[in-house]
Design a protein around this motif. Sequence first.
Motif, PDB file in Angstrom:
ATOM      1  N   LEU A  88       0.885  -0.972  -0.145  1.00 50.93           N
ATOM      2  CA  LEU A  88       0.501  -0.157  -0.224  1.00 50.93           C
ATOM      3  C   LEU A  88       1.068   1.348   0.224  1.00 50.93           C
ATOM      4  O   LEU A  88       0.676   2.075  -0.564  1.00 50.93           O
ATOM      5  N   LEU A  89       2.167   1.056   0.704  1.00 51.66           N
ATOM      6  CA  LEU A  89       2.952   2.116   1.069  1.00 51.66           C
ATOM      7  C   LEU A  89       3.743   2.441  -0.096  1.00 51.66           C
ATOM      8  O   LEU A  89       3.593   3.627  -1.111  1.00 51.66           O
ATOM      9  N   TYR A  90       3.803   1.434  -0.667  1.00 57.69           N
ATOM     10  CA  TYR A  90       4.986   1.754  -1.972  1.00 57.69           C
ATOM     11  C   TYR A  90       3.677   2.350  -3.694  1.00 57.69           C
ATOM     12  O   TYR A  90       4.698   2.982  -4.208  1.00 57.69           O
ATOM     13  N   LEU A 132       3.820   5.486 -13.954  1.00 56.71           N
ATOM     14  CA  LEU A 132       2.813   4.337 -14.908  1.00 56.71           C
ATOM     15  C   LEU A 132       2.538   4.132 -12.675  1.00 56.71           C
ATOM     16  O   LEU A 132       3.041   4.470 -12.104  1.00 56.71           O
ATOM     17  N   LYS A 133       1.285   4.232 -12.705  1.00 60.41           N
ATOM     18  CA  LYS A 133       0.446   4.420 -11.752  1.00 60.41           C
ATOM     19  C   LYS A 133       0.552   2.477 -11.129  1.00 60.41           C
ATOM     20  O   LYS A 133       0.189   1.227 -12.041  1.00 60.41           O
ATOM     21  N   TYR A 134       0.483   2.564  -9.869  1.00 61.32           N
ATOM     22  CA  TYR A 134      -0.114   1.279  -9.184  1.00 61.32           C
ATOM     23  C   TYR A 134      -0.930   1.375  -9.180  1.00 61.32           C
ATOM     24  O   TYR A 134      -1.857   0.095  -9.396  1.00 61.32           O
ATOM     25  N   THR A 135      -1.688   1.885  -8.410  1.00 62.49           N
ATOM     26  CA  THR A 135      -3.200   2.043  -8.706  1.00 62.49           C
ATOM     27  C   THR A 135      -3.873   1.615  -9.775  1.00 62.49           C
ATOM     28  O   THR A 135      -3.886   2.215 -10.973  1.00 62.49           O
ATOM     29  N   ALA A 183      -1.969 -10.162  -3.020  1.00 58.40           N
ATOM     30  CA  ALA A 183      -1.608  -9.082  -2.073  1.00 58.40           C
ATOM     31  C   ALA A 183      -1.364  -7.408  -2.996  1.00 58.40           C
ATOM     32  O   ALA A 183      -2.180  -6.664  -3.298  1.00 58.40           O
ATOM     33  N   THR A 184      -1.046  -8.098  -4.278  1.00 55.73           N
ATOM     34  CA  THR A 184      -1.285  -6.603  -5.154  1.00 55.73           C
ATOM     35  C   THR A 184      -2.265  -6.999  -6.216  1.00 55.73           C
ATOM     36  O   THR A 184      -2.901  -4.995  -6.340  1.00 55.73           O
ATOM     37  N   ILE A 185      -3.155  -7.138  -5.942  1.00 53.88           N
ATOM     38  CA  ILE A 185      -4.792  -7.020  -6.701  1.00 53.88           C
ATOM     39  C   ILE A 185      -5.027  -6.203  -6.021  1.00 53.88           C
ATOM     40  O   ILE A 185      -5.970  -5.102  -6.164  1.00 53.88           O
ATOM     41  N   SER A 186      -5.766  -6.923  -4.249  1.00 55.88           N
ATOM     42  CA  SER A 186      -6.234  -6.080  -3.401  1.00 55.88           C
ATOM     43  C   SER A 186      -5.628  -4.558  -3.502  1.00 55.88           C
ATOM     44  O   SER A 186      -6.983  -3.530  -3.317  1.00 55.88           O
ATOM     45  N   THR A 187      -4.541  -4.336  -3.436  1.00 59.04           N
ATOM     46  CA  THR A 187      -4.088  -3.008  -3.227  1.00 59.04           C
ATOM     47  C   THR A 187      -3.657  -2.425  -3.995  1.00 59.04           C
ATOM     48  O   THR A 187      -3.956  -0.662  -3.628  1.00 59.04           O
ATOM     49  N   ARG A 188      -3.964  -2.850  -5.526  1.00 62.73           N
ATOM     50  CA  ARG A 188      -4.030  -2.119  -6.667  1.00 62.73           C
ATOM     51  C   ARG A 188      -5.261  -0.802  -6.187  1.00 62.73           C
ATOM     52  O   ARG A 188      -6.231  -0.113  -7.168  1.00 62.73           O
ATOM     53  N   GLY A 189      -6.164  -1.943  -5.665  1.00 64.35           N
ATOM     54  CA  GLY A 189      -7.501  -1.456  -5.523  1.00 64.35           C
ATOM     55  C   GLY A 189      -8.830  -1.906  -6.449  1.00 64.35           C
ATOM     56  O   GLY A 189      -9.812  -1.226  -6.928  1.00 64.35           O
TER      57      GLY A 189
END
Lengths: 530, 580
Positions: free
Chosen positions: A35-37, A47-50, A144-150
Motif C-alpha cells: 500500500l505504501l509502495y 506508471l500508476k500502481y493504482t 496482495a497486489t490485486i487488492s492493494t491496487r484497488g
Amino acid sequence: MDFLSLLAPPKVTRSLLTSPSSLFSAALSLRIVLLLYGLYQDAHGPLKYTDIDYGVFTDAARYISYGHSPYLRDTYRYTPLLAWILLPTTWEPQHIWFSFGKALFAISDILAGWMIFVVLQKRGTSQMRALKYSGIWLLNPMVATISTRGSSEGLLCVMVMALLWATEMRHIALSGVLLGLAVHFKIYPFIYGVSILWSLEPPAPNPSRPAVKEETHTSIFSKLSTFLNQDRLVFIFTSLATFSALNISMFALYGTPFMQHTYLHHLTRIDHRHNFSPYNILLYLSSANIVTTAHLSSLRFESLAFIPQLVLSTLLIPVSISNSSLPRAMLAQTFAFVTFNKVCTSQYFLWYLIFLPIYLPDSVLIRNPTLGFSVLGAWVAGQTVWLWQGYKLEMLGESSFVPGLWSSSLLFFAVNCWILGIVISDHGPGGHGLGPAPEKGHHKVDTIYPREKTLKEEGVRGVEDDSDEESDVEEIPREQTVEEMVREEMKRRRQYARTGVDSTASDRQQTDVLLGEYMDDIQSLISPDE
Amino acid sequence: MRRRSTFLHDPKLEVDPRQLYLSGDRFVIENLRAAREERLTVGLDELPEELCQVLRQSHELHIRWASEDIYDAIPPFVSKISPGLHVFYTPLQRQSGDLLCPLLHKVFSSTLKCRSPLSTFTTPHLRSGRFASTSSLQYHSLLPSLNSLTQYIQRYLCKHSDQQCLHSAPLLNVADTVDIDYDSISHILIFTAHWSRPPAVLYDPLTGRTAENGWSLSVDTSANAEKVEVGVLGNEPPTDPSEISLSGFLTVVGEDDHPKPTLFSFPSRHHALPPSQSQDQRYKVSFLQPTGLHPKMQISFPTASALKPPANKPADSACALHTYLTLPSALFADKYQLSATADTAFMQSHHLTALRAISGETDLEAPDYVVEKWGSNLLVELAVPPPSSSSRKLARSTPPNQVPDSSSRGWNVTIPLHLRYFPPSPTGYSTIDIPNPILFWACTAEEGTKFPVNPFDRVNLGYEGLFGGRTMFYHLDPAPGPDLGAAGRGEEGSGRGKLVQRIRVPVLNMEAWGAEWVEWGTVAVVMLGFLWVVCKLWASGLSVRGEAGPKGVGGRPVEADAREEEEEEEEHEREKKKKK
C-alpha cells in the motif's frame, strides 16, 4: 506460482508458517508495504500502481457524495453498494482517505485468508497444514497486489469464502444471505447456489433403507418434500430474500441505470477486445458482421456459448461433486464458468484461486507432485503463449489475431479443460484411481465382483493417464481388502438391522468411500431374508 | 448578392498603383502577389431550393473547411483549424435537420460518414457558459479536396451564361480555407474562401490574360451583384498589441472612380506570433513507433528554451499553450487517464498540464464499426519548459529518448491515445488518417475588447467557444515535413508536407492461415473440451453413485431413482396387461 510456494516453501516462509499470529501479521505487513509502495509509485512514477478501476469506484463514490447516481461515471458497472462502501474515499484529507478502499480490499483479503484457515481446520486439517495452505492465499503476492491496487475482486473473494465458511459451519441462514449479497455484487456466484443446495444433506443420514426397495410408490411430491429439508428451505428463502431486497431497494434508488449497468449491460456487450476466452476471435468476427453466408452466419454459435458454460457450472458439476466435497465442487464450478465464459481476463482467475488452498491439501496435485507441477506449468505456459501474442498486437501493432491469438486462446482453453478434468476426477486420498501410489503388488480380483473391469478402466481413466504403470498399481490395496470389507460391512449391517445401533459413523463412511461402487455388488450379495 | 474581395500583400512588397485600376465598372488587378479572401453574401432567394430547404431548418449552420497542405498565414487570416470539413450546426427544432447529411454528401463527398445530425454529430463540451454563440452540434471529416463543391457550384449555382462564375469556381480547388455561414436571424448565407497565395497559373476569362504566381483579374458589377468592394491592403505595425492595422486601397466598384487610400485598426481575436518567435515555435506532429493499439501522438518543438508566450501580447495578458485535437472515431483519448487532478506525475511525464475539454465519442469500449458519431475533440493545455534556464532541471524533465544537448534541446509533448477495433481485412491491417491538431497560445484580453467589430473576425472554429469571450489566440505554425501525399494518397502534394498523419491499425487478417476456420474451429474445440469434461464427470459420477448407493435416500442420485421408477411402472403395466 501458488504451488511453488507451497511445495517448496522458502525458509523465510516456513518460519512464518509456525503460528497463526505470525502468518497473519506477515500477511498484514505485506499489504501495508504494498500500500505504501503504491502511494509512492503513484506520486512519483509516470506508471500508476493504482488500478484503473479504482478510479472508477472512487469517482462513483464522489458522485454519491454529491447526491448523484454513481452511474454518471462511465464504465461503472457495479452495484451502488460498492460506491457507498467507498464513500470514505471522498473524505478530507484526501491523501489519507483516498486509500480507504484499498485498505478495505486488503483487509477483506486477510479475512478471506482467515476463513480459509478456519474451513481447513474444520475439514480436519491440522493447524500446521492449515497455516501452510492458507499461506498460499495470505502470502500470495499476486493476491496482495490485486487488492492493494484497488481491485474490488478481494471484496468478492471474501464474500465467496464467507459463503463457503458459513455453509461448512452450518450457518445456513447466513450463507443464504451471503449468497444473495454476492450475486447482487457480481452475478457469477449464483452458480454456488446449486452446489450448496445440493450439499445440504441432513446432518445425520436417515436410517438407511433396507437393501430391497420398500417404498414402491414414490410420488414426485414426496421426493420433493424429502429433498426440500429445512436447511434447503432456509437457504433458498434467505438467499432469494436478500437478493430481491437488495435489488428492489437499489432499483428504487437508482432506477433503470442500475439495471442497465449492473445486469443488462452483460447481455448486450460485444466483447470484441482480445482476452483469454476461446470465443474471443469468433466474437470479434461476428461483431464486425464479417461472418459471411458461406460460413454459418445464421447459426451464430457464439449466442449459444452460455449453454456448455451453464450446463457444466450449474448442473453437472454441482450435482455430481458437491455431495462428496463442496469446496471441490465450487472450485470446479468456478473453473468451468471462467473457462467457458465469453470473456476472460486475468482478474477472473482470482475467482477460482480462492478455493485452491482448501482444495489442495487432499488433492492429487499434492499427492502427485509431477502432476501438480505439470498442471501449474501448463497453466502458466498457456497464459504466456497468449500474452506474447497479445503483446505483439497491443504494443507492436502486429496483426496477431489469427492464427496467433486465436490458437493460443484455444490452447489455453484446452489446458483449462484438462485441469478441470483432473479436479473433477480427484476424489481425494482413498478415492478411486487417484490415491497416492500404493505399495507394489499385483493381484487379480475374484470373479464374484463383476464390476472389476469397469473399475480398472476408471483407474486408467483417472488423472494419471500419462503414467500408466502407476494407475495399474492403484487398485491393489482395494483388491486385497475388498473381500474382508464386504464381509465386515455385511456383518455390521445385519447387526445394525437387529440392534438399530450403527457402528461408528466415521468408520462406516470410510468403508463406504473405500468400497465405492462395490457396494452395489454387496447389496446384491445380501439376500433379503438374511 | 454582395461581394467583398480582399487582397493582403506582403508588407515588404510595395504595391505599384499601376497594378490596380478602374476601367468603367471594372476593377482590374494585374499580377498582384498577395493572399486573397473572397466573401459572397447571398440571400435565400438566390439559392436553389434544395439548399434553402436545409437552411430553413437551421438555426445556425457554419461550415469550415481547411486544406491538408501547409500554408503561410498572414494577418488577419491567421486563425487555424485542423484540416478537413467541419460543420457546426444548430437545428431549429431538435428533430429537424435530416436533410443536412444528404446535402453534405451531395455537395462535399458521397463517402462522408454522416447519417443524421442527431446520430453522427457530437455535442461540444462547454466549460464556460459565457460564450453562448457556440453551435449545439459538431461534425468533422477529412476531406482532401473541394472538387465536389466546385462541381456543385458550377452545376447548380452558376448561371450557364456566367463565364466568370464558371471559371472562378475551380479556384476553390487551390483554396486554403472555405467558410460557409448561415443564421436564421439574418437569413443570409455568407460564403468565404481564402487563398494564402496566388495559384501558379491563373487565367482570367474576362481579360483573356494569364498570370503566373500573381492575381491578375478583373472584378465587375455586371453579374447580378448588388455591391462589389475590393480592398488591396497591407499590414501596418499596430499601436495596440491586441489590434491589427491595415493600410491600402478600398474601392466600391461602380461607385468610386478611383481606389481610395485607407488606414484602419481593429481588435483581433486571432494573431500570429512575431516572425522570429514563429520560426522557433514551429511544431511537428508524429506518432511514436510502433503505434500498437495505444498510439502516442507526439508534438515536438525544435528548441525548448524558445517556447515562451507571444512577445506581441498585451503586457498584462496571461497566456497558456493549448492544443485542440480533432480525432476521427478510430482513435480516442481516455478522459479519465488524462484528468489532471488524478495523476500529475503521469501528465508531467507527457508534458501535459491538463485536459481542458473533451467532447464527442469517448466510449472506451466500442469498436469503430458500431460507433455512429464521427469522432471527438479535445482541448489540452500543454506544459512548457520551466522558465528558469536551469539546465539540470530541464535535463531531468526531458524524455529519455532525447539527447540532452543544452544548446538545441527540443521539447516533446505526447498525448496518449487509444485505437478502436476495426473490421477484419484481407491484409491484416487498415490505415487511418488523422488530422494534425492545431496549437495556440490562449491569452487574456482587456475588458471591453470588442472582437466582432473586426471585419475579418472568424468564430465557430470549435475551440474559441471553450474559452471566455475575451480570449486572444496566438497561432503556432506547423513545421514543413515529409509529404504524406506523394506516398500515401497517390496525389501530388504541395511539397511542404501534409497536415495529416497516417497510422496502421492491426486487424484480423482474413487471408491468414486458419482465418476461414475460426468459426468451425472454435466451435469444435469448445465442444471437445465440453465433452471431455462431461466424460470426466460421467466417469467420476459412476464411482460416486457406487459410493452413494447404500447411504439411503439422500445420497441416491436422482437418475437411479428415476430409473427404478420407470422399471416399476413398466412392471405395473406388464401386470395390468397380464390381468387383461
